[in-house]
Scaffold this motif. Structure first.
Motif, PDB file in Angstrom:
ATOM      1  N   ILE A1054       0.848  -1.189   0.000  1.00  0.00           N
ATOM      2  CA  ILE A1054       0.000   0.000   0.000  1.00  0.00           C
ATOM      3  C   ILE A1054       0.889   1.246   0.000  1.00  0.00           C
ATOM      4  CG2 ILE A1054      -1.849   1.243   1.173  1.00  0.00           C
ATOM      5  CD1 ILE A1054      -2.638  -1.472   0.013  1.00  0.00           C
ATOM      6  N   THR A1055       0.566   2.181  -0.897  1.00  0.00           N
ATOM      7  CA  THR A1055       1.266   3.468  -0.968  1.00  0.00           C
ATOM      8  C   THR A1055       0.234   4.578  -1.011  1.00  0.00           C
ATOM      9  OG1 THR A1055       3.059   2.451  -2.218  1.00  0.00           O
ATOM     10  CG2 THR A1055       2.915   4.861  -2.261  1.00  0.00           C
ATOM     11  N   TRP A1056       0.420   5.582  -0.138  1.00  0.00           N
ATOM     12  CA  TRP A1056      -0.485   6.754  -0.114  1.00  0.00           C
ATOM     13  C   TRP A1056       0.191   7.921  -0.833  1.00  0.00           C
ATOM     14  CZ3 TRP A1056      -5.460   6.870   1.663  1.00  0.00           C
ATOM     15  CH2 TRP A1056      -5.887   5.781   2.410  1.00  0.00           C
ATOM     16  N   MET A1057      -0.602   8.677  -1.597  1.00  0.00           N
ATOM     17  CA  MET A1057      -0.092   9.819  -2.348  1.00  0.00           C
ATOM     18  C   MET A1057      -1.024  11.005  -2.168  1.00  0.00           C
ATOM     19  SD  MET A1057       1.166   8.080  -5.939  1.00  0.00           S
ATOM     20  CE  MET A1057      -0.378   7.227  -6.197  1.00  0.00           C
ATOM     21  N   LYS A1058      -0.425  12.189  -2.188  1.00  0.00           N
ATOM     22  CA  LYS A1058      -1.187  13.448  -2.171  1.00  0.00           C
ATOM     23  C   LYS A1058      -0.812  14.237  -3.417  1.00  0.00           C
ATOM     24  CE  LYS A1058      -1.659  17.906   0.095  1.00  0.00           C
ATOM     25  NZ  LYS A1058      -1.120  18.824   1.109  1.00  0.00           N
ATOM     26  N   ASN A1059      -1.849  14.522  -4.210  1.00  0.00           N
ATOM     27  CA  ASN A1059      -1.637  15.257  -5.459  1.00  0.00           C
ATOM     28  C   ASN A1059      -0.558  14.568  -6.308  1.00  0.00           C
ATOM     29  OD1 ASN A1059      -3.547  17.147  -4.675  1.00  0.00           O
ATOM     30  ND2 ASN A1059      -2.012  18.458  -3.685  1.00  0.00           N
ATOM     31  N   LYS A1060      -0.644  13.221  -6.411  1.00  0.00           N
ATOM     32  CA  LYS A1060       0.226  12.379  -7.230  1.00  0.00           C
ATOM     33  C   LYS A1060       1.661  12.283  -6.695  1.00  0.00           C
ATOM     34  CE  LYS A1060      -3.084  11.662 -10.201  1.00  0.00           C
ATOM     35  NZ  LYS A1060      -3.735  10.348 -10.302  1.00  0.00           N
ATOM     36  N   VAL A1061       1.900  12.768  -5.459  1.00  0.00           N
ATOM     37  CA  VAL A1061       3.229  12.694  -4.844  1.00  0.00           C
ATOM     38  C   VAL A1061       3.133  11.756  -3.644  1.00  0.00           C
ATOM     39  CG1 VAL A1061       5.079  13.975  -3.728  1.00  0.00           C
ATOM     40  CG2 VAL A1061       3.788  15.021  -5.607  1.00  0.00           C
ATOM     41  N   TYR A1069       1.494  12.564   8.889  1.00  0.00           N
ATOM     42  CA  TYR A1069       0.629  11.497   8.417  1.00  0.00           C
ATOM     43  C   TYR A1069       0.994  10.187   9.134  1.00  0.00           C
ATOM     44  CZ  TYR A1069      -0.173  14.780   4.602  1.00  0.00           C
ATOM     45  OH  TYR A1069      -0.479  15.875   3.863  1.00  0.00           O
ATOM     46  N   ARG A1070      -0.040   9.414   9.461  1.00  0.00           N
ATOM     47  CA  ARG A1070       0.140   8.064  10.012  1.00  0.00           C
ATOM     48  C   ARG A1070      -0.662   7.107   9.152  1.00  0.00           C
ATOM     49  NH1 ARG A1070      -1.229   8.028  16.235  1.00  0.00           N
ATOM     50  NH2 ARG A1070      -0.458   5.897  15.977  1.00  0.00           N
ATOM     51  N   MET A1071      -0.007   5.971   8.766  1.00  0.00           N
ATOM     52  CA  MET A1071      -0.641   5.010   7.861  1.00  0.00           C
ATOM     53  C   MET A1071      -0.794   3.676   8.579  1.00  0.00           C
ATOM     54  SD  MET A1071       1.399   6.019   4.393  1.00  0.00           S
ATOM     55  CE  MET A1071       2.709   6.953   5.179  1.00  0.00           C
ATOM     56  N   PHE A1072      -1.998   3.093   8.514  1.00  0.00           N
ATOM     57  CA  PHE A1072      -2.302   1.820   9.143  1.00  0.00           C
ATOM     58  C   PHE A1072      -2.882   0.886   8.104  1.00  0.00           C
ATOM     59  CE2 PHE A1072      -1.745   3.600  13.307  1.00  0.00           C
ATOM     60  CZ  PHE A1072      -2.201   4.916  13.203  1.00  0.00           C
ATOM     61  N   SER A1073      -2.650  -0.428   8.324  1.00  0.00           N
ATOM     62  CA  SER A1073      -3.246  -1.459   7.468  1.00  0.00           C
ATOM     63  C   SER A1073      -3.496  -2.685   8.328  1.00  0.00           C
ATOM     64  CB  SER A1073      -2.321  -1.803   6.292  1.00  0.00           C
ATOM     65  OG  SER A1073      -2.890  -2.838   5.508  1.00  0.00           O
ATOM     66  N   ASN A1074      -4.750  -3.047   8.491  1.00  0.00           N
ATOM     67  CA  ASN A1074      -5.115  -4.167   9.364  1.00  0.00           C
ATOM     68  C   ASN A1074      -6.231  -4.951   8.697  1.00  0.00           C
ATOM     69  OD1 ASN A1074      -5.420  -5.926  11.461  1.00  0.00           O
ATOM     70  ND2 ASN A1074      -6.391  -4.460  12.844  1.00  0.00           N
ATOM     71  N   GLN A1075      -5.979  -6.230   8.430  1.00  0.00           N
ATOM     72  CA  GLN A1075      -6.975  -7.130   7.839  1.00  0.00           C
ATOM     73  C   GLN A1075      -7.553  -6.529   6.540  1.00  0.00           C
ATOM     74  OE1 GLN A1075      -7.587 -10.180   8.996  1.00  0.00           O
ATOM     75  NE2 GLN A1075      -6.155  -9.886  10.699  1.00  0.00           N
ATOM     76  N   GLY A1076      -6.701  -5.925   5.737  1.00  0.00           N
ATOM     77  CA  GLY A1076      -7.134  -5.374   4.458  1.00  0.00           C
ATOM     78  C   GLY A1076      -7.731  -3.980   4.537  1.00  0.00           C
ATOM     79  N   VAL A1077      -7.905  -3.424   5.766  1.00  0.00           N
ATOM     80  CA  VAL A1077      -8.446  -2.078   5.926  1.00  0.00           C
ATOM     81  C   VAL A1077      -7.279  -1.104   5.997  1.00  0.00           C
ATOM     82  CG1 VAL A1077      -9.833  -0.543   7.328  1.00  0.00           C
ATOM     83  CG2 VAL A1077     -10.499  -2.941   7.081  1.00  0.00           C
ATOM     84  N   CYS A1078      -7.235  -0.149   5.060  1.00  0.00           N
ATOM     85  CA  CYS A1078      -6.142   0.817   4.971  1.00  0.00           C
ATOM     86  C   CYS A1078      -6.627   2.163   5.493  1.00  0.00           C
ATOM     87  CB  CYS A1078      -5.659   0.966   3.525  1.00  0.00           C
ATOM     88  SG  CYS A1078      -5.135  -0.608   2.791  1.00  0.00           S
ATOM     89  N   THR A1079      -5.835   2.772   6.370  1.00  0.00           N
ATOM     90  CA  THR A1079      -6.226   4.035   7.001  1.00  0.00           C
ATOM     91  C   THR A1079      -5.066   5.015   6.887  1.00  0.00           C
ATOM     92  OG1 THR A1079      -7.643   2.856   8.559  1.00  0.00           O
ATOM     93  CG2 THR A1079      -7.051   5.136   9.104  1.00  0.00           C
ATOM     94  N   LEU A1080      -5.395   6.258   6.489  1.00  0.00           N
ATOM     95  CA  LEU A1080      -4.431   7.355   6.487  1.00  0.00           C
ATOM     96  C   LEU A1080      -4.951   8.408   7.458  1.00  0.00           C
ATOM     97  CD1 LEU A1080      -1.963   8.856   5.335  1.00  0.00           C
ATOM     98  CD2 LEU A1080      -3.509   9.855   3.615  1.00  0.00           C
ATOM     99  N   GLU A1081      -4.169   8.683   8.531  1.00  0.00           N
ATOM    100  CA  GLU A1081      -4.550   9.678   9.525  1.00  0.00           C
ATOM    101  C   GLU A1081      -3.745  10.958   9.288  1.00  0.00           C
ATOM    102  OE1 GLU A1081      -3.849   8.546  13.524  1.00  0.00           O
ATOM    103  OE2 GLU A1081      -4.721  10.356  14.383  1.00  0.00           O
ATOM    104  N   ILE A1082      -4.469  12.071   9.149  1.00  0.00           N
ATOM    105  CA  ILE A1082      -3.853  13.386   8.958  1.00  0.00           C
ATOM    106  C   ILE A1082      -4.005  14.135  10.273  1.00  0.00           C
ATOM    107  CG2 ILE A1082      -3.813  15.474   7.544  1.00  0.00           C
ATOM    108  CD1 ILE A1082      -5.369  13.865   5.432  1.00  0.00           C
ATOM    109  N   ARG A1083      -2.873  14.407  10.897  1.00  0.00           N
ATOM    110  CA  ARG A1083      -2.912  14.969  12.242  1.00  0.00           C
ATOM    111  C   ARG A1083      -3.079  16.483  12.190  1.00  0.00           C
ATOM    112  NH1 ARG A1083       2.039  12.716  15.599  1.00  0.00           N
ATOM    113  NH2 ARG A1083       0.715  13.555  17.259  1.00  0.00           N
ATOM    114  N   LYS A1084      -4.184  16.953  12.783  1.00  0.00           N
ATOM    115  CA  LYS A1084      -4.515  18.376  12.884  1.00  0.00           C
ATOM    116  C   LYS A1084      -4.236  19.111  11.565  1.00  0.00           C
ATOM    117  CE  LYS A1084      -3.895  18.582  17.867  1.00  0.00           C
ATOM    118  NZ  LYS A1084      -3.290  19.277  19.014  1.00  0.00           N
ATOM    119  N   PRO A1085      -5.016  18.820  10.549  1.00  0.00           N
ATOM    120  CA  PRO A1085      -4.743  19.397   9.218  1.00  0.00           C
ATOM    121  C   PRO A1085      -4.987  20.904   9.190  1.00  0.00           C
ATOM    122  CG  PRO A1085      -6.854  18.285   9.226  1.00  0.00           C
ATOM    123  CD  PRO A1085      -6.232  17.995  10.559  1.00  0.00           C
ATOM    124  N   SER A1086      -4.351  21.536   8.237  1.00  0.00           N
ATOM    125  CA  SER A1086      -4.543  22.949   7.927  1.00  0.00           C
ATOM    126  C   SER A1086      -5.083  23.045   6.498  1.00  0.00           C
ATOM    127  CB  SER A1086      -3.208  23.693   8.044  1.00  0.00           C
ATOM    128  OG  SER A1086      -2.294  23.230   7.049  1.00  0.00           O
TER     129      SER A1086
END
Length: 1146
Positions: A1054-1061, A1069-1086
């Motif tokens: 699994i690879t996460w991208m923002k605006n193709k980067v 950013y924190r990335m999790f993957s458990n039992q096929g469920v992929c999660t991207l956590e954005i900490r206190k976004p602006s």
């Protein structure tokens, strides 16, 4: 039948009008054959065809349009009677005052026949124009009339969008002898013998082929076509031009007609007699039978159809080889005959009349006529038609004398006529009207009774009586009443009741008496009359009374007589008038009027008020001047002209100009006004007009000249920048509005608390928005204000809201540990550590960092300090960086300390040993020892896998297992297994696993188990998203998560991208993957974190991507806070709080 002409597929066929019959024309003089066809269908048509009226929607639309258009006729042609062989002329006149050109006029006989083309020996059309009266005269002259000229005629005139028409009847009588009872429509019938000898057979198909589209409805009406739409569809197919055929020497005709029950013959001629021929009906092949007979005569192929029925009405075609030709067969039904004729009927007015006849078929199409015009029943029609099988009945409810006429019924095969005579019943007067005398306001009731229940008309003094809310006409049975509520003097007169249709009148006289009255409805509530000085007052007071009363005027007990004086009275039958010539101010006062007659007296008082224009006001005073405005005041005029001042008009002009301009078009109610939109630096003058109900006063004297020039608005955002023991530094922002005069500089002033003496801090104007006040005593409190100065002067001052203490205050140190650092700060090996610790204290404090009580090695750990915070930064964390970090902040003798725990973790090592303790049945017992290296984090569980010795493919048996011993069950008998165990902590599984040295054999005692042979199942699968990403809105400062689910074998990367980067090693950013469920956590976004996010899954079998959009709402910038008026020191404090709560983001 001729070949059809070639037309485009989408072109509507243009029908031609039916041919005229010269033989009939010669016998009837100028009466055309088409007029005969309108009344009776020609015998050449099928006998079951009936005449069809134009579509009801079209007739109704035309009637509605006619009702809305203007009337053009000033004289309409009237019906007339003429003897056979004599002449008659019909005249129509049209007014041409509003017409730019000659209108168009048409003469018709019946509904369709245009007589313009029939002019000749027996018919002449003339027109003339009278220039003086501007009237067009149109004449239609019938010469040597014949019996078949009788009937209904119509005249239509049109001009642009205007339309008018009228109908009239012509009756032709025999010249000698008694007039026989002739059926008019019988004169229009053709004799069968003569038609067979002189007239050719009429082919409806041929008429439609050669007709224009606008004549389709007319042909359908004349020849009784009921399914016009179906015939046009079939006609369109007939119009397609047949290509020249190599198989047929002669093809079928485009269409055939046959009567129901008759026999039809189709003939084609082949070019080659050896070709096989097949006949088809609507696509179905025809087989020989008693109904269908085939014949061969040389090259001719003939098809006979016996006993034709309506089901045989369809399309036929014949094939020869690969070619075919087609035709249409039209089957006509037999005519409907009148089996029982109509009978002459006599009835009285108001009775129900029924005219009855019978026809040969049930529910046949039958039309009724009155004097040759068709009767069309409807919801608003007095005629109703009832059908009972073969019986047809015309019902007339409440017959009147207008219903006396000749009624006829027409079918497709015959007609019948009868005369209806409606007479009146004898009338008797049971109760006549009586004369009445009533008082004013009482009810008048005139009542009479006659022997018949018929309506009648009421008249008063020879004029018809109109009903209203006060006057009611009542008709109930044989009784007629005229009731007038609240009798008035105008109700007096001679009343007459006349029953309709009878030469009988019932008269009565009504006399109304009335005491004198003075009518003051036209005056105000207090009976005040206002007159302008110098004008003539003519006060006319309506009076009433019977007999007419005598009027007397007076003022201050002095009578005003009739005559020629300046103040006089005039008397009239229904009014009394007070006249004052050239009214003066002294004429104001109360005037009395007295009325007297035999019925009583009346008295009223009227107040006369003489008013004039107001005096001009005094010159206005300009009290205040701005950049493009001023405020002016004035006093009301000394004399208001006897009428309250309603308001004022204001005018201004430039001093050097003579042109005054009005500033308000609505009256100014106050004595103050603010002119605007003036030019700075230009001198102006203003003046005033006073307005009352009479008019506008003369203008006041002009004001003194004034020049608009305004100061700037006050400076903004005045704040304290810094304070010492002897100085105070202030900072502010420029004014919001500077104006055309510009900005020369600023003046900063201060005063000590308890005094009101403001001291100028800067002797000269300063351009900068920051200034330091020096030479202040320590511990003093001062107030500060700043002004902006330009050519117009100083602006309003901007005050600092509270007193400022002149003393450098020692602020004890205070460390603000962010919430996320109050617990152990955990990072993985290789990740960056960037911690921001804000603090407070004045003067600038001293900072000291220690790790586990020892000094920090600055080669490995970077420390950066500022006036408000300290930053500890580690580019790539190692496990040796774990420990307790102590921070000490010192200001003078005040000390503040804080501690932060940092834990750098890594994956654990594998278990030390794995043993097989026991094997029984299908079970194996395993034990193992914990790993020697836990990765600087607690072991959270173990993962056990098994592998068959043959394939050595590993499969997970147990995950997240917490104990160090386990029993593996449900093993396959006869297989030999190896086992291995992975360690797991919060970083994940250990990179390696510890495997059992020996294997476990699953055997069964006393029985040799033969392992079955299975084909390996291919579990490999390309990655696929089972739950997509969803577009998300996030709030600035609050964590946001993006979730999706994916499956695939081997397990996809699994690879996460923002605006193709790609997102790599970003602490936000924190990335999790458990039992096929992929999660991207954005900490206190602006708001910067908004954009398009993509999750990419890759394995050996393929790649798949899914995208979503994230929009971050909220968040305040420094500029936005500054524009909202927040002081800079408060903005700095707010941003420091955000910085301390989320140091990684700033």
């Amino acid at each position: 039948m001729p070949e059809p002409t070639k037309k485009e597929e989408n072109e509507v066929p243009a029908p031609a009008p039916p041919p005229e019959e010269p033989s009939k024309g010669k016998e009837a003089g100028t009466t055309p054959a088409k007029d005969e066809e309108e009344v009776s269908p020609p015998s050449a048509l099928p006998p079951d065809w009936t005449l069809v009226e134009p579509p009801p929607g079209e007739e109704q639309a035309k009637q509605n349009a006619n009702s809305q258009l203007s009337i053009l006729f000033v004289e309409k042609p009237q019906g007339g009677t003429v003897k056979v062989g004599e002449d008659i002329t019909f005249i129509a006149k049209v007014q041409a005052e509003d017409l730019l050109r000659k209108p168009t006029i048409k003469w018709f006989k019946g509904k369709w026949m245009d007589l313009a083309s029939k002019a000749g020996k027996h018919l002449q059309l003339k027109e003339s124009f009278e220039r003086h009266s501007r009237v067009y005269t149109f004449e239609m002259q019938i010469i040597k009339a014949k019996e078949n000229f009788a009937g209904n005629y119509r005249c239509e005139v049109t001009y642009k969008d205007k339309f008018d028409s009228c109908s009239f009847d012509l009756e032709v009588r025999e010249s000698t002898g008694t007039t026989p009872n002739i059926d008019i429509r019988s004169a229009f019938k053709r004799r069968e013998v003569k038609q067979q000898e002189e007239e050719p057979q009429v082919d409806v198909w041929e008429l439609l082929k050669n007709a224009k589209p606008s004549e389709y409805e007319k042909i359908a009406f004349q020849y009784g076509i009921t399914d016009l739409r179906g015939m046009l569809k079939r006609l369109k197919r007939m119009r397609r031009e047949e290509k020249k055929s190599a198989a047929f020497a002669k093809i079928l005709d485009p269409a055939y007609q046959v009567d129901k029950g008759g026999r039809v013959r189709f003939v084609v001629e082949l070019a080659d007699p050896k070709l096989e021929v097949k006949w088809y009906k609507n696509g179905q092949e025809i087989r020989p039978s008693t109904k269908y007979i085939f014949e061969h005569k040389g090259c001719q192929r003939i098809l006979f159809i016996n006993n034709c029925q309506m089901t045989d009405d369809s399309e036929y075609y014949v094939t020869a080889g690969d070619e075919k030709c087609s035709t249409e067969l039209f089957v006509r039904e037999p005519p409907i005959m009148v089996t029982k004729q109509l009978e002459d009927t006599t009835a009285y007015c108001g009775e129900r009349v029924e005219l009855e006849c019978e026809v040969s078929e049930d529910d046949a199409n039958v039309k009724w006529f009155k004097n040759g015009e068709e009767i069309i029943p409807g919801p608003k029609s007095r005629y109703r038609i009832r059908v009972e099988g073969k019986k047809h009945i015309l019902i007339i409810e409440g017959a009147t004398k207008a219903d006396s006429a000749e009624y006829s019924v027409m079918t497709t095969g015959g007609q019948s006529s009868a005369k209806l005579t409606v007479d009146l019943k004898p009338l008797k007067v049971l109760t006549p009207l009586t004369d009445q005398t009533v008082n004013l306001g009482k009810e008048i009731c005139l009542k009479c009774e006659i022997s018949e229940n018929i309506p009648g008309k009421w008249t008063k003094n020879g004029l018809p009586v109109q009903e209203s809310d006060r006057l009611k006409v009542v008709h109930k049975g044989r009784i007629h009443k005229l009731v007038i509520a609240n009798a008035l003097t105008e109700d007096e007169g001679d009343y007459v009741f006349a029953p309709d249709a009878y030469n009988i009148t019932l008269p009565a006289k009504v006399h109304v008496i009335d005491p004198p009255k003075i009518i003051l409805d036209g005056l105000d509530a207090d009976n005040t009359v206002t007159v302008i000085a110098g004008n003539k007052l003519r006060l006319e007071i309506p009076i009433s009374g019977e007999p007419p009363p005598k009027a007397m005027w007076s003022r201050a007990d002095k009578a005003i007589m009739e005559g020629s004086g300046r103040i006089r009275t005039e008397s009239y039958p229904d009014s009394s008038t007070l006249v004052i010539d050239v009214a003066e101010r002294d004429d104001s006062g109360v005037y009395h009027i007295n009325l007297k007659n035999e019925a009583g007296e009346a008295h009223a008082s009227i107040k006369v008020k003489v008013v004039d224009f107001p005096d001009p006001p005094v010159a206005p005073t300009v009290t205040e001047v701005g950049d493009d405005w001023c405020i002016m005041n004035w006093e009301p005029p000394a004399y208001d002209g006897g009428s309250p001042i309603l308001g004022y008009f204001i005018e201004r002009k430039k001093k050097q100009s003579s042109r005054w301009m009005r500033l308000n078009f609505d009256l100014c109610k106050e004595t103050t006004f603010e002119p605007k939109k003036m030019i700075e630096g230009v001198a102006y003058e203003v003046r005033i007009f006073a307005v009352n109900a009479i008019g506008i006063s003369k203008p006041s004297m002009p004001s003194r000249p004034f020049v608009p020039l305004a100061v700037t608005s006050p400076p903004t955002l005045l704040t304290v920048d810094s304070v010492t023991d002897t100085t105070v530094t202030m900072r502010w922002r420029p004014p919001d509005h500077i104006g055309a005069a510009g900005l020369d500089g600023y003046v900063l002033e201060y005063c000590f608390e308890g005094t009101e003496d403001w001291i100028v801090a800067n002797k000269d104007l300063i351009d900068k928005t920051k200034f330091t006040i020096t030479g202040l005593p320590t511990d003093a409190k001062i107030f500060v204000r700043v002004k902006a100065v330009n050519a117009a002067g100083a602006s309003e001052p901007k005050y600092y809201s509270q007193p400022i203490l002149v003393k450098e205050v020692i602020e004890p140190p205070k460390i603000r540990i962010p919430r996320h650092l109050k617990q152990t700060y955990i990072r993985r090996v290789g990740e960056a550590v960037n911690l921001v610790i804000p603090f407070q204290g004045k003067p600038r404090p001293e900072l000291t960092w220690k790790k586990d009580g020892a000094e920090i090695d600055k080669n490995q750990i970077n420390i950066r300090n500022s006036e408000t915070d300290t930053i500890i930064f580690i580019r790539k964390a190692e496990r040796s960086h774990s420990g307790k970090y102590d921070l000490q902040v010192k200001v003078d003798k005040f000390v503040e300390t804080a501690s932060i725990d940092i834990q750098i973790i890594d994956r654990p090592g594998p278990p030390q040993t794995v043993k097989i303790e026991d094997v029984w049945g299908e079970n194996v017992a395993l034990t193992w020892t914990p790993p020697k290296d836990d990765g600087n984090a607690a072991i959270t569980g173990y993962t056990i896998q098994k592998a068959d010795k043959k394939s050595m493919e590993w499969f997970t048996v147990i995950e997240h297992y917490h104990r160090t011993s386990a029993t593996i069950t449900e093993l396959v008998i006869g297989n030999e297994y190896y086992f291995r165990v992975f360690s797991e902590n919060m970083c994940g599984l250990s990179e390696d696993a510890t495997m059992t040295k020996e294997s476990a054999v699953i055997a069964k005692d006393g029985k040799i188990y033969k392992n079955p042979v299975y084909e390996d199942f291919d579990f490999s699968e390309a990655p696929m998203f089972t739950q997509p990403l969803v577009n998300t809105y996030a709030i600035a400062g609050y964590n946001a998560t993006l979730n999706c689910s994916v499956r695939g074998n081997p397990k996809p990367k699994i690879t996460w991208m923002k605006n193709k980067v790609a997102i790599v090693d970003d602490p936000r950013y924190r990335m999790f993957s458990n039992q096929g469920v992929c999660t991207l956590e954005i900490r206190k976004p602006s708001p910067y974190d908004g954009g398009t996010y993509c999750c990419k899954a890759v394995n050996d079998l393929g790649t798949v991507e899914i995208e979503c959009k994230l929009e971050v709402k909220g968040g305040l910038s420094f500029c936005r806070l500054l524009l909202q008026g927040v002081p800079p020191n408060i903005i700095d404090s707010y941003l420091r709080d955000l910085h301390s709560s989320n140091p990684e983001e700033y």
